[in-house]
Each structure stands twice: as C-alpha cells, then as structure tokens.
Design a protein around this motif. Sequence first.
Motif, PDB file in Angstrom:
ATOM      1  N   ARG A  60       5.326  -0.372   3.672  1.00 19.99           N
ATOM      2  CA  ARG A  60       3.990  -0.962   3.707  1.00 19.99           C
ATOM      3  C   ARG A  60       3.072  -0.212   2.744  1.00 19.99           C
ATOM      4  NH1 ARG A  60       1.677  -4.510   7.063  1.00 19.99           N
ATOM      5  NH2 ARG A  60      -0.584  -4.471   7.391  1.00 19.99           N
ATOM      6  N   ARG A 158       3.184   4.099  11.031  1.00 20.30           N
ATOM      7  CA  ARG A 158       1.907   4.040  10.335  1.00 20.30           C
ATOM      8  C   ARG A 158       1.022   5.181  10.816  1.00 20.30           C
ATOM      9  NH1 ARG A 158       0.793   1.680   5.533  1.00 20.30           N
ATOM     10  NH2 ARG A 158      -1.170   0.496   5.464  1.00 20.30           N
ATOM     11  N   LEU A 172      -1.531  -1.146  13.397  1.00 21.52           N
ATOM     12  CA  LEU A 172      -0.293  -1.882  13.649  1.00 21.52           C
ATOM     13  C   LEU A 172       0.112  -1.684  15.100  1.00 21.52           C
ATOM     14  CD1 LEU A 172       1.985  -1.213  10.524  1.00 21.52           C
ATOM     15  CD2 LEU A 172       0.205  -2.930  10.855  1.00 21.52           C
ATOM     16  N   PRO A 178      -0.074  -6.369  12.441  1.00 23.39           N
ATOM     17  CA  PRO A 178      -1.438  -5.864  12.251  1.00 23.39           C
ATOM     18  C   PRO A 178      -2.429  -6.475  13.239  1.00 23.39           C
ATOM     19  CG  PRO A 178      -0.929  -7.488  10.573  1.00 23.39           C
ATOM     20  CD  PRO A 178       0.336  -7.272  11.344  1.00 23.39           C
ATOM     21  N   GLU A 183      -5.970  -4.026   7.666  1.00 19.03           N
ATOM     22  CA  GLU A 183      -4.531  -4.156   7.927  1.00 19.03           C
ATOM     23  C   GLU A 183      -4.161  -5.615   8.179  1.00 19.03           C
ATOM     24  OE1 GLU A 183      -2.307  -1.913   7.497  1.00 19.03           O
ATOM     25  OE2 GLU A 183      -2.661  -0.048   8.600  1.00 19.03           O
ATOM     26  N   SER A 184      -5.008  -6.320   8.891  1.00 22.16           N
ATOM     27  CA  SER A 184      -4.752  -7.729   9.202  1.00 22.16           C
ATOM     28  C   SER A 184      -5.167  -8.633   8.048  1.00 22.16           C
ATOM     29  CB  SER A 184      -5.498  -8.126  10.480  1.00 22.16           C
ATOM     30  OG  SER A 184      -5.344  -9.498  10.753  1.00 22.16           O
ATOM     31  N   ASN A 187      -2.773  -8.278   5.080  1.00 26.44           N
ATOM     32  CA  ASN A 187      -1.376  -8.083   5.444  1.00 26.44           C
ATOM     33  C   ASN A 187      -0.426  -8.903   4.580  1.00 26.44           C
ATOM     34  OD1 ASN A 187       0.814  -7.141   7.235  1.00 26.44           O
ATOM     35  ND2 ASN A 187       0.890  -9.278   7.892  1.00 26.44           N
ATOM     36  N   LYS A 192       1.981  -6.047   3.248  1.00 23.68           N
ATOM     37  CA  LYS A 192       3.242  -6.208   3.969  1.00 23.68           C
ATOM     38  C   LYS A 192       4.476  -5.961   3.120  1.00 23.68           C
ATOM     39  CE  LYS A 192       5.655  -9.592   6.862  1.00 23.68           C
ATOM     40  NZ  LYS A 192       5.613 -10.987   7.367  1.00 23.68           N
TER      41      LYS A 192
END
Length: 590
Positions: A60, A158, A172, A178, A183-184, A187, A192
């Motif tokens: 990641r 992470r 995460l 996420p 992060e979301s 992603n 990702k």
Amino acid sequence: MGSPLKRSKERSLLVGLILTLCLAAIIFRLLWIQTVESDELLNQAQKNWENSNQIIKAKRGTIYDRTGTNALAWEVPAYYFVADPKQIKDVKKTAKLLSPILQIPEHTLIEKLSQNKPFVQLKVGGQYKYPKEVYDEILKLKDQDQLQGIYGYRTTDRHYNGNQLAHVLGFLNHNDQPVGGVESYYNEKWLKGKDGIIKYKKAKDGMMISDGPEKFQPPEPGKDLVLTIDLSIQKHVEEVLDRFLKSHPAKGATAIVADPRNGEILAMASRPAFDPRSATSTYTQENGHNMAVQSQFEPGSTFKIVTLAAAINEKLFDPNETFESGTIRVDDQVIRDWQPEGWGTISYREGVYKSSNVAFVHLAGKLGAERFMKYIERFGFGKMSDKFGKKTGIDLPAEEKGVFYNRIPYRSEIASAAFGQGISVTPIQQVQAVCAIANGGVIYKPHLLKEVWKTEKEKLIERVNPEGERIIEQETAKKVRELLRGAVKFGTGQEADLPGYRVAGKTGTAQKPDPNGGGYLKDKYIVSFIGFAPADSPDVVVYVAFDEPTNAYGSTSGGTIAAPAARDILKKVLQIRKVPQKKEEGFDLK
C-alpha cells in the motif's frame, strides 16, 4: 511320489507361471490405464495435485506530510498465525504457551484449537497481525519442539504517526479495508495498488510439483501521497485544542488552518478523536465524526463576513453612514442585537466592529433578496432556495452540504441569514469562503492532496495545481480585511489579536436549534472564530469552533473561548511559516 528333483522343478515351474501371470496382469493394467482409463485418472490426479492460486498482496502507498519526509501512514512487515488442530497433541499446553505471546485469553485459544477444522486463524476481534519479534518467539518454541501445528505467514501492517490526524487519515480495519479519511477517499485511485498472483500445481502436502509457476503476475504497489498537511502545524493545533478542552470541556471541537492562496489545508483536527493505531477496537460513531467537514450548524456572526463582502462589492456599504442599533422589525419578526439595548446611533463601521445584527439586516435589505442569495451561492454555500447547500469538494469522505429552505425564503429569513441564523453550514465551507476574502477575491476548492509519487518517491506522477475563480473585486476583499482587522483590534475579536501580526477576523456565538421542534435550546451554543493574519497580506486562515463549551466564569462566547484558541494557534503557525512581524498597522482603521 516323484523324486525330489522332479518336485523342485514343478515348484519352480509353478512360481514362474505365477510370476508370469502377475507380470502379464501388470502389463495389462498399465495398458488399460494408458488407454481406457487415462482421461479419468488424469482428472483424479489433477484433483489431488490441486491448482494453487496464491495472492501476492500489493504494498500500500505511503502517506507523507507536505515535506515529503514525514511519513503519516506506512506499511511495515507483520505476521499472522494459523493452527492445524489435528497436529496439536496438547491443546491446553499450546494455549498456555501462546496466550501471553499473542495476547489472546487461554480459554479463547483452547476453544479455537479444539475445532475440527484443517486450519484456524488465531485472532480475536481486529488483533491478528504481529511484529517479527512475536514470530521469532513462536519459531523458537517450535524449534524446541514445544509447539506443533502452529504456522506463521508474512503480511504487512499499517502504521500511523501516533494518534494525530485521525480524521484526515482514517485507518484500515482488521480486513484491511479503509475506513474514513484519505485512506478511504484515495484507496482505489492511488493507495491500494494491484495484488499479484502466482499459480502452480501442488501436492496435498503443499509441495510444488511443477518446475515453476504456471502463471506469475507481480503485484503493482500503490502510489505514495504527499498531503498539504504540515505536521509541525498539525501537532500544535491538536495541542491547543486539547488544552482548551481541559479548561472549557465541550461536546466537540474543531480547528482548520488553510493557505488562502491555493486552498491547501495545512492542519485539520476534530475532537473527540480516535487512535488510528487501535481504531478497530476503539473507533465509534462519536469519535469518528469529523466536525470540520461533517457538522452542520448555524454559523452565527462569522457568516456576517459574506453579507459585508456582498454589500461592499455592490457599492452599498458606507462605513461612515449611521443607523439606530438595538432592534429592527422585519415583517412580523423583531430582530435584536446581542446587546439588546444596542449602542444607540452608530456608524456601519462601528456596527461591524461591535457585530451588530441590526447593521447586517440593513445591509441585506440594501442588497435585496436576489442579490444577497447570489452572493451566498458565489461564496460556495449553494442556493438558499434549495433544500441543501453545496459541498466544497474537499478530498475527504462524508462531507456534508449545509441546510437551506427548499423554497424561496421569506424576507424575515433573509434578514436572519444576514447575521448567520436560520441556515446551517459546515466549518470547511466557511474556511473556503473566508480564504477568498484573504487572498483578494478568488475562491479555491479546499484540498489535502499535494502530490502523487510512484512508490518509494521514485517518480512524480501528479501535482495538484488548483484553479480559482474570482468572485469579488480585489478592492472589495481589501476593504473587508480592513474592517475585520478593526473587529479584532477594537471589537468582539480582541482576544484573537497578536502584537506584530495584525490578526483580522470575526467571532461567532450561535444558539443551537431544538431538534424536537421550533426555537432554540437554552444555554446550548456553538462558539467560533474565523480569521487570518497578517491582515493586509494574509498567509493563513484559521477557523476554531467549540460545540457546547462550558466555562467556570459562566461566559461561553466566540470572543472568550474560540478567539484566544485561534490566537494561540496563529502565534505558532506564523512562526513556523517564518512570517515576519510588523510594528505598524497596515490599515487606517478609524
């Protein structure tokens, strides 16, 4: 009876005949297998060999602050453990050995190790990834023949830079999915990466049968992100929020620091918060709420900045013109100043400094409903005739829009909106609007992403270069900055002032509406301050808000709580950004 020699020959002949028959049977069977049953047996063999498709997890992307050197979220090697209960001779002993190492209760391990399954993953809740030290400790016990049927597999975990930036980064969960934050939001597009795959034939014992893999597709690592966040500023902002919450406990709080020249977010914090390092077990709906972008509330007097800018831009504001403060009637509604008796006959300049509601009702009246609503939309809040406002588009999930009327508002509602009552907006919407005042009249979309790099900062892929849109004249923005400087120097925002840095801004004290019906909750306020410095050439915009703060002295206003918090934030931020002090005032405030 024959002679012994004859009997020996007969036995030899019999044995030879039997061997010949067996050999013939074997040859016949081989021929049968190779012809009649070949297809069926090949299928059975392939089933026994098994096709193994093993996923190779992609690395990641790392998330950095604006310097590109301070990692905020990154991957580290980790291990997870599985057990084969059939290989475990003493379940209780195994559980006793593993419990202190894996931090899993003995009774839970006994239950797992007693299952009639080929493999059982050793995890409880979100805890299942362990550092190499744990793997080495278990390996040592296996080498000493104290553990059987326990296997460790390499993965990644992470890591985060403490509990800072929780709402901006997100985290995460235990399934490596996420939740919230950057992060979301980034992603799929950047962070990702793409998992690889290796496919080969293997026997039931796991040994590879073929000379090499039938298929090998290497993983594509995720991209590294450089955010606009300045970690040193972020640390200070969070320290100030926490300090003020100790002396003024509140339901929630938020602070945002932005660069008005491009919309970059230098710091963003909300309270309560969670720790991304243990979020799987500690994250809740309450502490996961990012007040900066998800809370919608009446802005109160900070919204007067929009009304003021609109009136000046339309050449309808005369700072020396006077009006009667105290009360004003609009249709069937009587609107009062926060000091009910007012200050008598005062100038509009004084009305801005003293944050007179009546002054801003007059200004909205001069503008008229249509022009006033046009400026609210121009400053990024959306259409007042719609049910909801407009998102800024900041690169965070779950951003709210603000709430309007879902119809053409009445005259009294226009009057109330002029001083920030009757409508709901978000903190980030207000930051976007005031950044346009600070930078000379250009509105930028607030954003957190600065650059995208190929893994390990190998190659720059993308750099964010925001484009702004002019919404007011430069001279208008300058006049608004001058008046907001006066509001801090002489008015309700005096607690935000910093000698040498010429802070400009506006306080806000908004009563909270009763969710169960009309009217407002008694003694329930959201207090805020939004401003910038230096006033004549702004380097940063700062917004601070506290939801339902308490005060030992009984005073809960934007001027007594949010303004001093903003002052403490600005003092350090301007030093970090090496903004020089000036003794002289940049404006003529009288």
